[in-house]
Scaffold this active site. Sequence first.
Site, PDB file in Angstrom:
ATOM      1  N   THR A   1     -20.558 -24.685 -40.492  1.00  0.00           N
ATOM      2  CA  THR A   1     -20.531 -23.711 -41.591  1.00  0.00           C
ATOM      3  C   THR A   1     -19.358 -22.753 -41.480  1.00  0.00           C
ATOM      4  O   THR A   1     -18.970 -22.139 -42.470  1.00  0.00           O
ATOM      5  CB  THR A   1     -21.842 -22.894 -41.641  1.00  0.00           C
TER       6      THR A   1
ATOM      7  N   GLY B   1     -23.291 -30.015 -39.870  1.00  0.00           N
ATOM      8  CA  GLY B   1     -23.822 -28.665 -39.740  1.00  0.00           C
ATOM      9  C   GLY B   1     -22.781 -27.575 -39.552  1.00  0.00           C
ATOM     10  O   GLY B   1     -23.137 -26.423 -39.304  1.00  0.00           O
TER      11      GLY B   1
ATOM     12  N   HIS C   1      -6.264 -20.335 -34.668  1.00  0.00           N
ATOM     13  CA  HIS C   1      -7.121 -20.954 -35.675  1.00  0.00           C
ATOM     14  C   HIS C   1      -6.936 -22.467 -35.734  1.00  0.00           C
ATOM     15  O   HIS C   1      -5.839 -22.956 -36.005  1.00  0.00           O
ATOM     16  CB  HIS C   1      -6.820 -20.359 -37.058  1.00  0.00           C
TER      17      HIS C   1
ATOM     18  N   HIS D   1     -13.665 -22.598 -38.159  1.00  0.00           N
ATOM     19  CA  HIS D   1     -12.797 -22.242 -37.029  1.00  0.00           C
ATOM     20  C   HIS D   1     -13.535 -22.834 -35.834  1.00  0.00           C
ATOM     21  O   HIS D   1     -14.673 -22.414 -35.556  1.00  0.00           O
ATOM     22  CB  HIS D   1     -12.639 -20.719 -36.937  1.00  0.00           C
TER      23      HIS D   1
ATOM     24  N   ASP E   1     -23.928 -15.309 -30.862  1.00  0.00           N
ATOM     25  CA  ASP E   1     -24.155 -15.788 -32.225  1.00  0.00           C
ATOM     26  C   ASP E   1     -25.005 -14.768 -32.988  1.00  0.00           C
ATOM     27  O   ASP E   1     -25.966 -14.212 -32.454  1.00  0.00           O
ATOM     28  CB  ASP E   1     -24.857 -17.156 -32.186  1.00  0.00           C
TER      29      ASP E   1
ATOM     30  N   CYS F   1     -11.351 -15.706 -36.868  1.00  0.00           N
ATOM     31  CA  CYS F   1     -10.033 -15.118 -36.574  1.00  0.00           C
ATOM     32  C   CYS F   1     -10.153 -13.595 -36.547  1.00  0.00           C
ATOM     33  O   CYS F   1      -9.580 -12.934 -35.674  1.00  0.00           O
ATOM     34  CB  CYS F   1      -8.996 -15.510 -37.621  1.00  0.00           C
TER      35      CYS F   1
ATOM     36  N   HIS G   1     -15.573 -23.916 -32.855  1.00  0.00           N
ATOM     37  CA  HIS G   1     -16.361 -23.106 -31.921  1.00  0.00           C
ATOM     38  C   HIS G   1     -17.317 -24.010 -31.172  1.00  0.00           C
ATOM     39  O   HIS G   1     -17.844 -24.971 -31.730  1.00  0.00           O
ATOM     40  CB  HIS G   1     -17.140 -22.002 -32.651  1.00  0.00           C
TER      41      HIS G   1
HETATM   42  P1  5GP Z   1     -21.733 -23.812 -37.250  1.00  0.00           P
HETATM   43  O1  5GP Z   1     -22.898 -23.956 -38.190  1.00  0.00           O
HETATM   44  O2  5GP Z   1     -20.428 -23.731 -38.017  1.00  0.00           O
HETATM   45  O3  5GP Z   1     -21.688 -24.815 -36.143  1.00  0.00           O
HETATM   46  O4  5GP Z   1     -21.947 -22.444 -36.510  1.00  0.00           O
HETATM   47  C1  5GP Z   1     -21.576 -21.218 -37.037  1.00  0.00           C
HETATM   48  C2  5GP Z   1     -22.327 -20.188 -36.254  1.00  0.00           C
HETATM   49  O5  5GP Z   1     -21.685 -18.943 -36.438  1.00  0.00           O
HETATM   50  C3  5GP Z   1     -23.776 -20.008 -36.716  1.00  0.00           C
HETATM   51  O6  5GP Z   1     -24.636 -20.239 -35.611  1.00  0.00           O
HETATM   52  C4  5GP Z   1     -23.823 -18.578 -37.232  1.00  0.00           C
HETATM   53  O7  5GP Z   1     -25.037 -17.942 -36.891  1.00  0.00           O
HETATM   54  C5  5GP Z   1     -22.647 -17.931 -36.546  1.00  0.00           C
HETATM   55  N1  5GP Z   1     -22.000 -16.878 -37.308  1.00  0.00           N
HETATM   56  C6  5GP Z   1     -21.618 -16.932 -38.604  1.00  0.00           C
HETATM   57  N2  5GP Z   1     -21.003 -15.783 -38.963  1.00  0.00           N
HETATM   58  C7  5GP Z   1     -20.995 -15.005 -37.852  1.00  0.00           C
HETATM   59  C8  5GP Z   1     -20.508 -13.694 -37.597  1.00  0.00           C
HETATM   60  O8  5GP Z   1     -19.948 -13.006 -38.447  1.00  0.00           O
HETATM   61  N3  5GP Z   1     -20.683 -13.197 -36.334  1.00  0.00           N
HETATM   62  C9  5GP Z   1     -21.298 -13.933 -35.362  1.00  0.00           C
HETATM   63  N4  5GP Z   1     -21.410 -13.352 -34.165  1.00  0.00           N
HETATM   64  N5  5GP Z   1     -21.760 -15.169 -35.567  1.00  0.00           N
HETATM   65  C10 5GP Z   1     -21.623 -15.693 -36.798  1.00  0.00           C
HETATM   66 ZN    ZN Z   2      -9.903 -18.779 -37.775  1.00  0.00          ZN
END
Ligand code: 5GP
Ligand code: ZN
Length: 111
Positions: free
Chosen positions: A92, A90, A47, A95, A31, A8, A97
């Site tokens: 983390t 997986g 969100h 929100h 990323d 957000c 994405h």
């Molecule tokens: P998930 O594991 O939830 O599917 O993916 C989260 C993704 O967000 C990860 O690939 C991680 O590298 C990326 N990520 C986490 N925090 C940030 C951030 O502050 N900025 C950016 N650009 N990517 C982020």
């Molecule tokens: Zn959010």
Amino acid sequence: MSSECIFCKIANKEIPSNLIYEDENVVAFNDLNPQAPVHFLVIPKKHYASLNEIDTNETFAQIFSAIPKITKKLNIKEYRTVINTGESAGQTVFHIHVHVMAGRNFTWPAG
Ligand code: 5GP
Ligand code: ZN
């Protein structure tokens, strides 16, 4: 808007990031920890904690119609899209994405 949600904050530009795409409803940004030469995330500005929370079909259309616009701009024809839903899958950042990755070969089935 969830006040503690990092995505957000990115969507609201409270945290600087290099947005590679923005329209009324969606933003995309690279990323932080790329898993491929090209790895960006597409998120709705609104969100939703995960795919399970999305309550309108328009949201899906907004997210997914943005992806080919972005890949065309980047001249990418082949790519992988991933949505992790829930910790065991997986996820983390809570929100929703869509990961879009390109620039290398991907194996299938995925581990
Ligand atoms: P998930 O594991 O939830 O599917 O993916 C989260 C993704 O967000 C990860 O690939 C991680 O590298 C990326 N990520 C986490 N925090 C940030 C951030 O502050 N900025 C950016 N650009 N990517 C982020
Ligand atoms: Zn959010």
